[in-house]
Design a protein around this motif. Structure first.
Motif, PDB file in Angstrom:
ATOM      1  N   GLY A  72       0.540  -1.388   0.320  1.00  0.00           N
ATOM      2  CA  GLY A  72       0.392   0.110  -0.115  1.00  0.00           C
ATOM      3  C   GLY A  72       1.053   1.393  -0.287  1.00  0.00           C
ATOM      4  O   GLY A  72      -0.156   1.881  -0.564  1.00  0.00           O
ATOM      5  N   VAL A  73       2.613   0.987  -0.336  1.00  0.00           N
ATOM      6  CA  VAL A  73       2.957   2.244   0.411  1.00  0.00           C
ATOM      7  C   VAL A  73       3.713   2.387  -1.259  1.00  0.00           C
ATOM      8  O   VAL A  73       3.730   3.294  -1.784  1.00  0.00           O
ATOM      9  CB  VAL A  73       3.579   2.465   1.525  1.00  0.00           C
ATOM     10  N   ASN A  74       4.428   1.187  -1.751  1.00  0.00           N
ATOM     11  CA  ASN A  74       4.723   0.949  -2.991  1.00  0.00           C
ATOM     12  C   ASN A  74       3.474   1.089  -4.888  1.00  0.00           C
ATOM     13  O   ASN A  74       3.736   0.443  -4.598  1.00  0.00           O
ATOM     14  CB  ASN A  74       5.997  -0.066  -3.425  1.00  0.00           C
ATOM     15  N   LEU A  75       3.831   2.666  -5.147  1.00  0.00           N
ATOM     16  CA  LEU A  75       3.632   2.629  -6.100  1.00  0.00           C
ATOM     17  C   LEU A  75       4.503   2.350  -7.366  1.00  0.00           C
ATOM     18  O   LEU A  75       5.479   2.501  -7.757  1.00  0.00           O
ATOM     19  CB  LEU A  75       3.338   4.149  -6.272  1.00  0.00           C
ATOM     20  N   TYR A  76       3.256   1.384  -8.837  1.00  0.00           N
ATOM     21  CA  TYR A  76       4.648   1.067  -9.777  1.00  0.00           C
ATOM     22  C   TYR A  76       4.203   2.083 -10.786  1.00  0.00           C
ATOM     23  O   TYR A  76       3.088   2.446 -10.748  1.00  0.00           O
ATOM     24  CB  TYR A  76       3.874   0.176 -10.252  1.00  0.00           C
ATOM     25  N   VAL A  77       4.771   2.967 -11.529  1.00  0.00           N
ATOM     26  CA  VAL A  77       4.559   4.204 -11.935  1.00  0.00           C
ATOM     27  C   VAL A  77       5.584   3.455 -13.603  1.00  0.00           C
ATOM     28  O   VAL A  77       5.998   3.795 -13.729  1.00  0.00           O
ATOM     29  CB  VAL A  77       4.965   5.306 -11.721  1.00  0.00           C
ATOM     30  N   SER A  94       6.360  14.352  -5.460  1.00  0.00           N
ATOM     31  CA  SER A  94       6.731  15.004  -3.529  1.00  0.00           C
ATOM     32  C   SER A  94       5.682  15.816  -2.877  1.00  0.00           C
ATOM     33  O   SER A  94       5.272  15.742  -2.195  1.00  0.00           O
ATOM     34  CB  SER A  94       7.594  15.777  -3.684  1.00  0.00           C
ATOM     35  N   GLN A  95       4.100  16.333  -3.684  1.00  0.00           N
ATOM     36  CA  GLN A  95       3.155  17.129  -3.340  1.00  0.00           C
ATOM     37  C   GLN A  95       2.195  16.764  -2.940  1.00  0.00           C
ATOM     38  O   GLN A  95       1.583  16.764  -2.123  1.00  0.00           O
ATOM     39  CB  GLN A  95       2.952  18.016  -4.876  1.00  0.00           C
ATOM     40  N   SER A  96       2.553  15.026  -3.071  1.00  0.00           N
ATOM     41  CA  SER A  96       1.871  14.069  -2.423  1.00  0.00           C
ATOM     42  C   SER A  96       1.553  13.449  -0.895  1.00  0.00           C
ATOM     43  O   SER A  96       1.009  12.268  -0.520  1.00  0.00           O
ATOM     44  CB  SER A  96       0.709  12.692  -3.261  1.00  0.00           C
ATOM     45  N   GLY A  97       2.670  13.864  -0.711  1.00  0.00           N
ATOM     46  CA  GLY A  97       3.686  13.156   0.775  1.00  0.00           C
ATOM     47  C   GLY A  97       5.408  12.930   0.958  1.00  0.00           C
ATOM     48  O   GLY A  97       5.929  12.933  -0.187  1.00  0.00           O
ATOM     49  N   SER A 121       3.343   6.413   3.961  1.00  0.00           N
ATOM     50  CA  SER A 121       2.272   5.603   4.840  1.00  0.00           C
ATOM     51  C   SER A 121       1.368   5.255   3.305  1.00  0.00           C
ATOM     52  O   SER A 121       1.257   5.786   2.249  1.00  0.00           O
ATOM     53  CB  SER A 121       1.176   6.541   5.579  1.00  0.00           C
ATOM     54  N   PRO A 122       0.271   4.391   3.600  1.00  0.00           N
ATOM     55  CA  PRO A 122      -1.273   3.853   2.484  1.00  0.00           C
ATOM     56  C   PRO A 122      -1.537   4.912   1.822  1.00  0.00           C
ATOM     57  O   PRO A 122      -1.317   5.449   0.678  1.00  0.00           O
ATOM     58  CB  PRO A 122      -1.321   2.689   3.418  1.00  0.00           C
ATOM     59  N   GLU A 123      -1.850   6.252   3.244  1.00  0.00           N
ATOM     60  CA  GLU A 123      -3.019   7.284   2.810  1.00  0.00           C
ATOM     61  C   GLU A 123      -2.117   8.413   1.653  1.00  0.00           C
ATOM     62  O   GLU A 123      -3.029   8.485   0.748  1.00  0.00           O
ATOM     63  CB  GLU A 123      -3.095   7.447   4.096  1.00  0.00           C
ATOM     64  N   ALA A 125      -0.103   7.108  -0.509  1.00  0.00           N
ATOM     65  CA  ALA A 125       0.001   6.723  -1.308  1.00  0.00           C
ATOM     66  C   ALA A 125      -1.212   7.239  -2.537  1.00  0.00           C
ATOM     67  O   ALA A 125      -1.032   6.935  -3.303  1.00  0.00           O
ATOM     68  CB  ALA A 125       0.474   5.301  -1.546  1.00  0.00           C
ATOM     69  N   THR A 126      -2.611   6.542  -1.408  1.00  0.00           N
ATOM     70  CA  THR A 126      -3.458   6.457  -2.290  1.00  0.00           C
ATOM     71  C   THR A 126      -3.753   7.927  -3.179  1.00  0.00           C
ATOM     72  O   THR A 126      -4.916   8.014  -3.785  1.00  0.00           O
ATOM     73  CB  THR A 126      -4.677   6.334  -1.746  1.00  0.00           C
ATOM     74  N   LYS A 127      -3.607   9.338  -2.371  1.00  0.00           N
ATOM     75  CA  LYS A 127      -3.394  10.611  -2.121  1.00  0.00           C
ATOM     76  C   LYS A 127      -2.536  10.885  -3.768  1.00  0.00           C
ATOM     77  O   LYS A 127      -3.677  11.389  -4.974  1.00  0.00           O
ATOM     78  CB  LYS A 127      -2.915  10.920  -1.335  1.00  0.00           C
ATOM     79  N   ALA A 128      -1.343   9.756  -3.679  1.00  0.00           N
ATOM     80  CA  ALA A 128      -0.489  10.077  -4.917  1.00  0.00           C
ATOM     81  C   ALA A 128      -1.926   9.857  -6.425  1.00  0.00           C
ATOM     82  O   ALA A 128      -1.389  10.094  -7.223  1.00  0.00           O
ATOM     83  CB  ALA A 128       1.064   9.434  -4.679  1.00  0.00           C
TER      84      ALA A 128
END
Length: 195
Positions: A72-77, A94-97, A121-123, A125-128
């Protein structure tokens, strides 16, 4: 154990008459630092299949631990432009957290077009994901939904074909056309018997 030249192979075997004595030796010697600075490994002798199964379990536990830690914290882009590097990706997200790590995957110094951004945090990552999905960085939109990408591909293909046609006008020299060899006439080849 030594090889045929007499050099140590870095391992050896000791047999004990009593299993308790062997267990005590393993407990006392395993992990002990030698005078040379090397750490000694002492363990029960195992068959290859048993050792492989033990190592597989060990690495599976490490893998699951890593998955749970970054769940929940590591995003695949994906769909990154070739000029996007670690710093550019960090700057965009960086704007997301709070970002703990960023990595654009590359091979021979060239971007593979995808990377990873890890948040604290997962929150975050979700925001991003919500804020960055579909956003264009340099010239490519990030991580479009499959339906959006499929709708965009035909127009992108037509644009490339039009550009290619403009660049590839028929030249006055009949041998080449857009970089491909085009013979004027195929020479006649006489079939020869195969015997």
């Amino acid at each position: 154990m030594t090889d045929e030249t007499g050099k140590s192979r870095g391992f050896g075997f000791v047999s004990y008459e009593e299993p308790e004595a062997a267990k005590k030796a393993v407990d006392n010697l395993n992990g002990m630092e030698l005078a040379s600075g090397k750490v000694l490994y002492a363990g029960r002798a195992q068959k290859k299949a048993e050792r492989q199964a033990e190592l597989k379990d060990k690495f599976e536990k490490i893998k699951m631990e890593r998955i749970n830690r970054y769940q929940g914290v590591n995003l695949y882009v994906k769909n990154l432009d070739d000029v996007v590097d670690d710093e550019r990706l960090r700057k965009e997200f960086s704007q997301s957290g709070t970002i703990t790590s960023v990595r654009v995957m590359s091979e021979d110094g060239r971007s593979k077009g995808f990377g990873f951004v890890c948040f604290s945090s997962p929150e975050e990552a979700t925001k991003a994901v919500t804020e960055m999905n579909g956003r264009t960085i340099v010239s490519k939109p990030l991580a479009q939904r499959k339906e959006d990408r499929r709708a965009h591909l035909p127009s992108q293909y037509m644009q490339r074909m039009t550009t290619t046609r403009r660049q590839c006008t028929v030249s006055t020299m009949p041998q080449t056309q857009c970089g491909f060899f085009v013979p004027r006439q195929m020479p006649k080849v006489r079939a020869s018997p195969r015997w």
